[in-house]
Write a protein that holds these residues in place. Structure first.
Motif, mmCIF file in Angstrom:
data_model
loop_
_atom_site.group_PDB
_atom_site.id
_atom_site.type_symbol
_atom_site.label_atom_id
_atom_site.label_comp_id
_atom_site.label_asym_id
_atom_site.label_seq_id
_atom_site.Cartn_x
_atom_site.Cartn_y
_atom_site.Cartn_z
ATOM 1 N N TRP A 50 0.852 -1.182 0.000
ATOM 2 C CA TRP A 50 0.000 0.000 0.000
ATOM 3 C C TRP A 50 0.891 1.236 0.000
ATOM 4 C CZ3 TRP A 50 -5.032 0.184 -0.939
ATOM 5 C CH2 TRP A 50 -5.792 -0.971 -0.748
ATOM 6 N N HIS A 51 0.579 2.202 -0.859
ATOM 7 C CA HIS A 51 1.312 3.463 -0.970
ATOM 8 C C HIS A 51 0.457 4.556 -0.324
ATOM 9 C CE1 HIS A 51 4.200 1.758 -3.858
ATOM 10 N NE2 HIS A 51 3.168 1.010 -4.195
ATOM 11 N N VAL A 52 1.029 5.309 0.608
ATOM 12 C CA VAL A 52 0.284 6.294 1.386
ATOM 13 C C VAL A 52 0.234 7.630 0.646
ATOM 14 C CG1 VAL A 52 0.125 7.482 3.603
ATOM 15 C CG2 VAL A 52 0.965 5.122 3.499
ATOM 16 N N VAL A 53 -0.972 8.071 0.324
ATOM 17 C CA VAL A 53 -1.173 9.302 -0.435
ATOM 18 C C VAL A 53 -0.706 10.521 0.360
ATOM 19 C CG1 VAL A 53 -2.927 10.786 -1.496
ATOM 20 C CG2 VAL A 53 -3.009 8.314 -1.836
ATOM 21 N N ALA A 54 -0.926 10.537 1.677
ATOM 22 C CA ALA A 54 -0.512 11.674 2.505
ATOM 23 C C ALA A 54 0.996 11.886 2.465
ATOM 24 C CB ALA A 54 -0.980 11.475 3.945
ATOM 25 N N GLU A 55 1.739 10.831 2.139
ATOM 26 C CA GLU A 55 3.192 10.936 2.020
ATOM 27 C C GLU A 55 3.602 11.310 0.592
ATOM 28 O OE1 GLU A 55 4.632 7.165 3.418
ATOM 29 O OE2 GLU A 55 3.967 7.553 5.474
ATOM 30 N N ARG A 56 2.620 11.678 -0.214
ATOM 31 C CA ARG A 56 2.816 12.053 -1.632
ATOM 32 C C ARG A 56 3.371 10.891 -2.456
ATOM 33 N NH1 ARG A 56 -0.406 15.139 -3.129
ATOM 34 N NH2 ARG A 56 0.783 15.727 -4.935
ATOM 35 N N ASP A 57 3.073 9.675 -2.028
ATOM 36 C CA ASP A 57 3.473 8.470 -2.753
ATOM 37 C C ASP A 57 2.343 8.128 -3.715
ATOM 38 O OD1 ASP A 57 4.535 6.118 -3.658
ATOM 39 O OD2 ASP A 57 4.607 5.127 -1.715
ATOM 40 N N LEU A 58 2.343 8.792 -4.862
ATOM 41 C CA LEU A 58 1.268 8.651 -5.843
ATOM 42 C C LEU A 58 1.693 7.759 -7.001
ATOM 43 C CD1 LEU A 58 0.192 12.389 -5.849
ATOM 44 C CD2 LEU A 58 -1.024 10.481 -4.789
ATOM 45 N N PRO A 59 0.725 7.170 -7.701
ATOM 46 C CA PRO A 59 1.079 6.332 -8.860
ATOM 47 C C PRO A 59 1.716 7.171 -9.962
ATOM 48 C CG PRO A 59 -1.248 6.076 -8.287
ATOM 49 C CD PRO A 59 -0.714 7.210 -7.480
ATOM 50 N N ASP A 105 -10.451 12.201 -0.430
ATOM 51 C CA ASP A 105 -10.257 11.412 0.788
ATOM 52 C C ASP A 105 -9.632 10.043 0.521
ATOM 53 O OD1 ASP A 105 -11.404 13.469 2.371
ATOM 54 O OD2 ASP A 105 -13.397 12.749 1.818
ATOM 55 N N ILE A 106 -8.740 9.973 -0.467
ATOM 56 C CA ILE A 106 -8.002 8.746 -0.750
ATOM 57 C C ILE A 106 -6.870 8.643 0.271
ATOM 58 C CG2 ILE A 106 -6.658 7.453 -2.460
ATOM 59 C CD1 ILE A 106 -9.566 8.030 -3.316
ATOM 60 N N LEU A 107 -6.783 7.517 0.949
ATOM 61 C CA LEU A 107 -5.747 7.315 1.957
ATOM 62 C C LEU A 107 -4.528 6.584 1.401
ATOM 63 C CD1 LEU A 107 -8.139 6.228 4.818
ATOM 64 C CD2 LEU A 107 -7.109 8.489 4.483
ATOM 65 N N ALA A 108 -4.779 5.560 0.579
ATOM 66 C CA ALA A 108 -3.674 4.753 0.054
ATOM 67 C C ALA A 108 -4.112 4.058 -1.232
ATOM 68 C CB ALA A 108 -3.242 3.722 1.095
ATOM 69 N N TRP A 109 -3.147 3.625 -2.010
ATOM 70 C CA TRP A 109 -3.419 2.905 -3.254
ATOM 71 C C TRP A 109 -2.403 1.768 -3.395
ATOM 72 C CZ3 TRP A 109 0.348 2.418 -6.987
ATOM 73 C CH2 TRP A 109 1.458 3.261 -6.840
ATOM 74 N N ARG A 110 -2.770 0.811 -4.239
ATOM 75 C CA ARG A 110 -1.860 -0.267 -4.616
ATOM 76 C C ARG A 110 -2.276 -0.822 -5.962
ATOM 77 N NH1 ARG A 110 -3.238 -5.953 -1.828
ATOM 78 N NH2 ARG A 110 -2.569 -6.607 -3.855
#
Length: 121
Positions: A50-59, A105-110
């Motif tokens: 899981w990549h955390v959006v709040a950490e600016r870890d975007l696809p 309100d996206i928290l994380a993505w994978r």
């Protein structure tokens, strides 16, 4: 997580447990039996992460169009709860589809998992 059997010394690895090298060789042999290289295994692990959006870890931005991802987001009806769903990413935001408004309100993505190999195509 598995206890390490090796340690890195400069540009090579050596066994950590000198008392029972057969145990280390047996464990390493079982990894080889799996049939994947360390790079292939790392790629599989990264796809599950899981990549955390709040950490600016975007696809990454797709070359063309949109790409679908599995996301965790805050539930609209109850902000204390989270939900998992699939959304599209265009490099700027997440959407339900081509003509929908941006989902917040996206928290994380994978990455989406690979389809089951036995599925009818």
């Amino acid at each position: 997580m598995m206890k390490r059997l090796t340690e890195k010394e400069q540009d090579y690895y050596r066994l950590k447990d000198y008392q029972d090298p057969c145990k280390a060789i047996d464990q390493l042999g079982r990894y080889e039996d799996i049939g994947f290289s360390p790079e292939e295994l790392q790629e599989m692990v990264d796809r599950q992460k899981w990549h955390v959006v709040a950490e600016r870890d975007l696809p990454p931005k797709p070359e063309i169009g949109m790409k679908k991802y599995l996301i965790t987001k805050v539930r609209e009806q109850d902000f204390r709860k989270k939900m998992v769903t699939e959304l599209y990413w265009d490099g700027n935001g997440f959407y339900h589809g081509l003509f929908s408004s941006e989902i917040r309100d996206i928290l994380a993505w994978r990455e989406l998992p690979e389809p089951w190999e036995g599925a009818v195509k």
